[in-house]
Design a protein around this motif. Sequence first.
Motif, PDB file in Angstrom:
ATOM      1  N   LYS A 338       0.797   4.050  -6.372  1.00 33.48           N
ATOM      2  CA  LYS A 338       1.014   2.687  -5.788  1.00 33.48           C
ATOM      3  C   LYS A 338       1.803   3.557  -4.215  1.00 33.48           C
ATOM      4  CE  LYS A 338       4.096  -0.739  -7.215  1.00 33.48           C
ATOM      5  NZ  LYS A 338       4.968  -1.579  -7.900  1.00 33.48           N
ATOM      6  N   TYR A 339       1.464   2.344  -3.614  1.00 33.42           N
ATOM      7  CA  TYR A 339       1.832   2.374  -2.409  1.00 33.42           C
ATOM      8  C   TYR A 339       2.349   1.240  -1.100  1.00 33.42           C
ATOM      9  CZ  TYR A 339      -2.615   2.112  -0.478  1.00 33.42           C
ATOM     10  OH  TYR A 339      -3.894   2.130  -0.489  1.00 33.42           O
ATOM     11  N   ASN A 340       3.235   1.315  -0.278  1.00 39.10           N
ATOM     12  CA  ASN A 340       3.320  -0.485  -0.062  1.00 39.10           C
ATOM     13  C   ASN A 340       2.902  -0.583   1.875  1.00 39.10           C
ATOM     14  OD1 ASN A 340       4.914  -2.350   1.673  1.00 39.10           O
ATOM     15  ND2 ASN A 340       7.031  -0.693   1.639  1.00 39.10           N
ATOM     16  N   LEU A 341       2.537  -1.543   1.964  1.00 40.51           N
ATOM     17  CA  LEU A 341       1.178  -1.325   2.634  1.00 40.51           C
ATOM     18  C   LEU A 341       1.987  -2.271   3.941  1.00 40.51           C
ATOM     19  CD1 LEU A 341      -1.298  -3.503   1.129  1.00 40.51           C
ATOM     20  CD2 LEU A 341      -1.358  -1.099   1.392  1.00 40.51           C
ATOM     21  N   TYR A 342       3.718  -2.690   4.022  1.00 41.99           N
ATOM     22  CA  TYR A 342       4.072  -2.981   4.990  1.00 41.99           C
ATOM     23  C   TYR A 342       3.489  -4.499   5.513  1.00 41.99           C
ATOM     24  CZ  TYR A 342       6.876   1.365   4.186  1.00 41.99           C
ATOM     25  OH  TYR A 342       7.316   2.077   3.609  1.00 41.99           O
ATOM     26  N   GLY A 343       3.193  -5.557   4.435  1.00 41.86           N
ATOM     27  CA  GLY A 343       2.592  -6.324   5.070  1.00 41.86           C
ATOM     28  C   GLY A 343       3.309  -7.547   4.247  1.00 41.86           C
ATOM     29  N   VAL A 344       2.655  -8.800   4.601  1.00 43.18           N
ATOM     30  CA  VAL A 344       2.949 -10.170   4.118  1.00 43.18           C
ATOM     31  C   VAL A 344       1.472 -10.983   3.670  1.00 43.18           C
ATOM     32  CG1 VAL A 344       3.512 -11.015   6.409  1.00 43.18           C
ATOM     33  CG2 VAL A 344       4.231 -12.179   3.785  1.00 43.18           C
ATOM     34  N   TRP A 345       1.573 -12.043   2.737  1.00 45.42           N
ATOM     35  CA  TRP A 345       0.517 -13.250   2.655  1.00 45.42           C
ATOM     36  C   TRP A 345       0.895 -14.093   2.802  1.00 45.42           C
ATOM     37  CZ3 TRP A 345      -5.267 -12.573   1.976  1.00 45.42           C
ATOM     38  CH2 TRP A 345      -5.559 -11.656   1.866  1.00 45.42           C
ATOM     39  N   TYR A 346       0.380 -14.739   3.724  1.00 44.69           N
ATOM     40  CA  TYR A 346       0.830 -16.596   3.854  1.00 44.69           C
ATOM     41  C   TYR A 346      -0.400 -17.256   4.235  1.00 44.69           C
ATOM     42  CZ  TYR A 346       0.624 -14.980   8.602  1.00 44.69           C
ATOM     43  OH  TYR A 346       0.333 -14.873   9.988  1.00 44.69           O
ATOM     44  N   TRP A 484      -5.401 -18.392   3.980  1.00 40.63           N
ATOM     45  CA  TRP A 484      -4.702 -17.531   3.492  1.00 40.63           C
ATOM     46  C   TRP A 484      -5.189 -16.642   4.219  1.00 40.63           C
ATOM     47  CZ3 TRP A 484      -1.039 -16.557   0.904  1.00 40.63           C
ATOM     48  CH2 TRP A 484      -0.854 -15.372  -0.581  1.00 40.63           C
ATOM     49  N   VAL A 485      -3.961 -16.272   4.629  1.00 38.88           N
ATOM     50  CA  VAL A 485      -4.096 -14.583   5.487  1.00 38.88           C
ATOM     51  C   VAL A 485      -2.435 -13.975   5.573  1.00 38.88           C
ATOM     52  CG1 VAL A 485      -3.166 -15.684   7.274  1.00 38.88           C
ATOM     53  CG2 VAL A 485      -4.554 -14.327   7.768  1.00 38.88           C
ATOM     54  N   ARG A 486      -3.666 -12.744   5.968  1.00 44.79           N
ATOM     55  CA  ARG A 486      -2.390 -11.575   5.940  1.00 44.79           C
ATOM     56  C   ARG A 486      -2.599 -10.966   6.918  1.00 44.79           C
ATOM     57  NH1 ARG A 486      -4.680  -6.939   7.755  1.00 44.79           N
ATOM     58  NH2 ARG A 486      -7.165  -7.152   6.797  1.00 44.79           N
ATOM     59  N   TRP A 487      -0.218  -9.832   7.244  1.00 39.18           N
ATOM     60  CA  TRP A 487      -0.337  -9.111   8.432  1.00 39.18           C
ATOM     61  C   TRP A 487       0.172  -8.058   8.061  1.00 39.18           C
ATOM     62  CZ3 TRP A 487      -1.105  -9.391  13.480  1.00 39.18           C
ATOM     63  CH2 TRP A 487      -1.239  -9.283  14.644  1.00 39.18           C
ATOM     64  N   TYR A 488      -0.599  -6.547   7.826  1.00 41.00           N
ATOM     65  CA  TYR A 488      -0.200  -5.447   7.950  1.00 41.00           C
ATOM     66  C   TYR A 488       0.883  -5.346   9.702  1.00 41.00           C
ATOM     67  CZ  TYR A 488      -3.015  -5.327   3.880  1.00 41.00           C
ATOM     68  OH  TYR A 488      -3.868  -6.021   3.081  1.00 41.00           O
ATOM     69  N   PRO A 558       2.886  -6.923  -0.312  1.00 38.73           N
ATOM     70  CA  PRO A 558       1.735  -6.772  -0.700  1.00 38.73           C
ATOM     71  C   PRO A 558       1.853  -4.890  -1.300  1.00 38.73           C
ATOM     72  CG  PRO A 558       0.595  -7.049   1.579  1.00 38.73           C
ATOM     73  CD  PRO A 558       1.863  -7.802   1.102  1.00 38.73           C
ATOM     74  N   TYR A 559       1.930  -4.549  -2.646  1.00 38.33           N
ATOM     75  CA  TYR A 559       1.642  -3.195  -2.578  1.00 38.33           C
ATOM     76  C   TYR A 559       0.150  -3.073  -2.984  1.00 38.33           C
ATOM     77  CZ  TYR A 559       6.652  -1.514  -2.400  1.00 38.33           C
ATOM     78  OH  TYR A 559       7.579  -1.185  -2.182  1.00 38.33           O
ATOM     79  N   ASN A 560      -0.329  -1.484  -2.601  1.00 40.10           N
ATOM     80  CA  ASN A 560      -1.974  -1.307  -3.271  1.00 40.10           C
ATOM     81  C   ASN A 560      -2.066  -0.609  -4.299  1.00 40.10           C
ATOM     82  OD1 ASN A 560      -4.400  -1.631  -4.304  1.00 40.10           O
ATOM     83  ND2 ASN A 560      -4.456  -1.449  -1.360  1.00 40.10           N
ATOM     84  N   TYR A 561      -2.583   0.000  -4.846  1.00 40.53           N
ATOM     85  CA  TYR A 561      -2.703   1.467  -5.809  1.00 40.53           C
ATOM     86  C   TYR A 561      -3.894   2.220  -5.045  1.00 40.53           C
ATOM     87  CZ  TYR A 561      -5.784   0.000  -9.579  1.00 40.53           C
ATOM     88  OH  TYR A 561      -6.914  -0.717 -10.026  1.00 40.53           O
ATOM     89  N   GLY A 562      -3.720   3.337  -5.238  1.00 41.97           N
ATOM     90  CA  GLY A 562      -5.342   4.270  -4.844  1.00 41.97           C
ATOM     91  C   GLY A 562      -5.114   4.920  -6.555  1.00 41.97           C
ATOM     92  N   LEU A 563      -6.414   6.604  -5.971  1.00 40.50           N
ATOM     93  CA  LEU A 563      -7.297   6.875  -6.863  1.00 40.50           C
ATOM     94  C   LEU A 563      -7.262   8.207  -6.204  1.00 40.50           C
ATOM     95  CD1 LEU A 563      -8.783   5.321  -9.567  1.00 40.50           C
ATOM     96  CD2 LEU A 563      -6.761   6.240  -9.816  1.00 40.50           C
ATOM     97  N   LEU A 564      -6.834   9.295  -6.309  1.00 44.30           N
ATOM     98  CA  LEU A 564      -6.310  10.390  -5.735  1.00 44.30           C
ATOM     99  C   LEU A 564      -6.362  11.852  -6.935  1.00 44.30           C
ATOM    100  CD1 LEU A 564      -6.156  11.800  -2.726  1.00 44.30           C
ATOM    101  CD2 LEU A 564      -3.746  12.226  -4.007  1.00 44.30           C
ATOM    102  N   LYS A 565      -7.556  12.083  -5.911  1.00 40.70           N
ATOM    103  CA  LYS A 565      -8.317  14.009  -6.819  1.00 40.70           C
ATOM    104  C   LYS A 565      -6.945  14.767  -7.248  1.00 40.70           C
ATOM    105  CE  LYS A 565     -12.242  12.497  -8.128  1.00 40.70           C
ATOM    106  NZ  LYS A 565     -12.681  11.911  -8.945  1.00 40.70           N
ATOM    107  N   PRO A 566      -6.733  15.754  -8.242  1.00 45.33           N
ATOM    108  CA  PRO A 566      -6.023  16.292  -8.032  1.00 45.33           C
ATOM    109  C   PRO A 566      -6.274  17.601  -7.476  1.00 45.33           C
ATOM    110  CG  PRO A 566      -7.677  16.901 -10.669  1.00 45.33           C
ATOM    111  CD  PRO A 566      -8.604  15.551  -9.240  1.00 45.33           C
ATOM    112  N   TRP A 567      -7.676  17.399  -6.904  1.00 42.96           N
ATOM    113  CA  TRP A 567      -7.821  18.791  -6.086  1.00 42.96           C
ATOM    114  C   TRP A 567      -7.059  18.390  -4.412  1.00 42.96           C
ATOM    115  CZ3 TRP A 567     -12.703  17.647  -8.323  1.00 42.96           C
ATOM    116  CH2 TRP A 567     -12.895  16.804  -7.805  1.00 42.96           C
ATOM    117  N   VAL A 568      -6.455  17.113  -4.132  1.00 46.51           N
ATOM    118  CA  VAL A 568      -6.542  17.178  -2.953  1.00 46.51           C
ATOM    119  C   VAL A 568      -4.961  17.655  -2.968  1.00 46.51           C
ATOM    120  CG1 VAL A 568      -5.757  15.510  -1.069  1.00 46.51           C
ATOM    121  CG2 VAL A 568      -8.125  15.511  -2.381  1.00 46.51           C
ATOM    122  N   ALA A 569      -4.165  18.295  -2.093  1.00 50.48           N
ATOM    123  CA  ALA A 569      -3.008  18.936  -2.152  1.00 50.48           C
ATOM    124  C   ALA A 569      -2.613  18.604  -0.200  1.00 50.48           C
ATOM    125  CB  ALA A 569      -2.315  20.348  -1.930  1.00 50.48           C
TER     126      ALA A 569
END
Length: 598
Positions: A338-346, A484-488, A558-569
């Motif tokens: 989970k990570y912060n997108l540093y933005g706003v939807w408005y 309906w728009v966002r700004w990062y 907004p926050y988002n979530y992603g998926l990361l393979k365990p072999w990425v270090a």
Amino acid sequence: MDKLRWWEDPEQLRLLHKRFEAVRADRRQFLAIVGAAGGTAAVSLALAACGGSEGEEGGGTTDETQSTDAPATSQPGQAEGELAEEQVFRVNFERDPTSHDFNWDLYCGGEESLFAQLGQFDENLQVQPDIAERWEANEDASVWTFYLRKDSYWSNGDPVTAHDYEWSWKRQLDPETAAPYAGFLYDLKNAEPFNLGEGNFTRDDIGVKAVDDYTLVCTLEGPRGYFPVLASYIAAAPSHRPSVEKYGDKWTEAGNCVSNGPFKLVEWRHDEIVICEKNEGYWNAANITLQRIERPIIASDASQLAYENNEIDWHYRGQLGQLERVQNDPTLSKEMVKYNLYGVWYLAPHFGMPPFDVREVRLAMSHAIDRDVIVNNVLKGLGTPAYTMTPPGMPGYNPNKYEEYTAFDPEKAMALLKGTPYEGGKNWPPITLTQREEGDAPKAAAEAIIQMLKEHLGMDIKHEIGEQREVYDRAYKHELQLWWVRWYIDYPDPNNTQYLVWYSKFPTGSRHTWQNEEYDRLVSEAAGEKDEEKRMEMYRQADELMLKDGAAIFVYNPYNYGLLKPWVANFPRNSQGELVPTWNVFVRMYDRIKILKH
């Protein structure tokens, strides 16, 4: 005392702590940065200067911060082990880039790692040297001199010089280039009138000059303490002049593209895949482990399946509709980030189109939207309620909710319509809410907003989702009734969120129809204000002007979530313990990543 050794000055420590409190950062983060700079002695001095003890937490910690106490191997991106023989990282583009020419079009959707700016942002959004090994300002910060390193080369072997940046920035400002983000460089002396075609200014009059191959002098319109921040953002990327002059708009196609960043373009099969390899001429190439980046073109709604089929290593935009399944899956739940997108939807209403030409309607809409329900129920926690333009977690964040303009209050919302043509929630004209295609989370939030406005104000709103560029172009032509728009954020300063987004007098137009002379004055003067407290107060005043007039209805950060393979270090991580992927400001993820044998 040497003013650069701020960690030895109690007053400087007190001011820094105050800055941290202003952005709601906890004491642990503050002490970590002080300790990194000056060691345990500096931490002790900081505690004495700011009060408290090492065991006292000023603002509490987030779940992500607490998780840093766990073993590194339990967290995505932090595993250790034997490196794979082939250092290849795979992550999709959601759509084929229009180009990789950031110097012309910030929104080209290309690969940022192809280019390097004078500085770069680290995982904590702090500016660090890159092509410039150092810089300095004159006494009032109206002239900045950048000293470029002599050991960095374009991918064809040409040395990277100060002339490259002078030519590129002037290219971006040239009216014939028609760069949509030219206003980004208006702090340079005479840049704005040259770009606007006002007066008799030429390229030679713009305040950027390579005085020799490795020294770039930037003369600004006035004091600009944040200028190194601008010079580190991707909009300040250079272009390779011989390639531009030879190939024109096609200069970033495979076979033509010459770049100065840590990676170079080696293949681009349109609508299929973009492939980059390490640029051995980049000054820090020896410390970069990845050799190759493969970016297949896979739409957002198909990338989850691609990840589960091991076609990509990093699925950066998880679908809201898949969140519950991911959280309940024994494997995917351990790979979730989970990570912060540093933005706003408005919501951005058109001030010249009924019913949004009535101020009370705009204010009523703000009171008719339950931001907490959208964040908690619709987005399932992937965000925080938003009340102003600058998002939490960055300098200049304003924690004031301005509840007199934003509090969820359906009775007040309906009462505001008294005396308007829409009293009682009746007589509404046809209303269309338009957004770009950006995944299912913003769509779900928009549908919830439409339902709330129907329930509390009687509005019947049509929901229109269009292709990204087409909607963007219509917005700049002021053809959208309700957007309906966002700004990062582009760079971590309110000059970005409040001046570049909302200043109404840019020559290439504005994405919004709202105009306010006092607002324009405040955000313009704030750019040159040397007193940081006064500067931030001017931005806070600008915030209140926006809300008082209903310039926009801010809904969530907004926050988002992603998926990361365990072999990425070695995945980048900030001082709060949060993983930080390439996203808008920080774009150097590939520099850090290593692939483990699997």
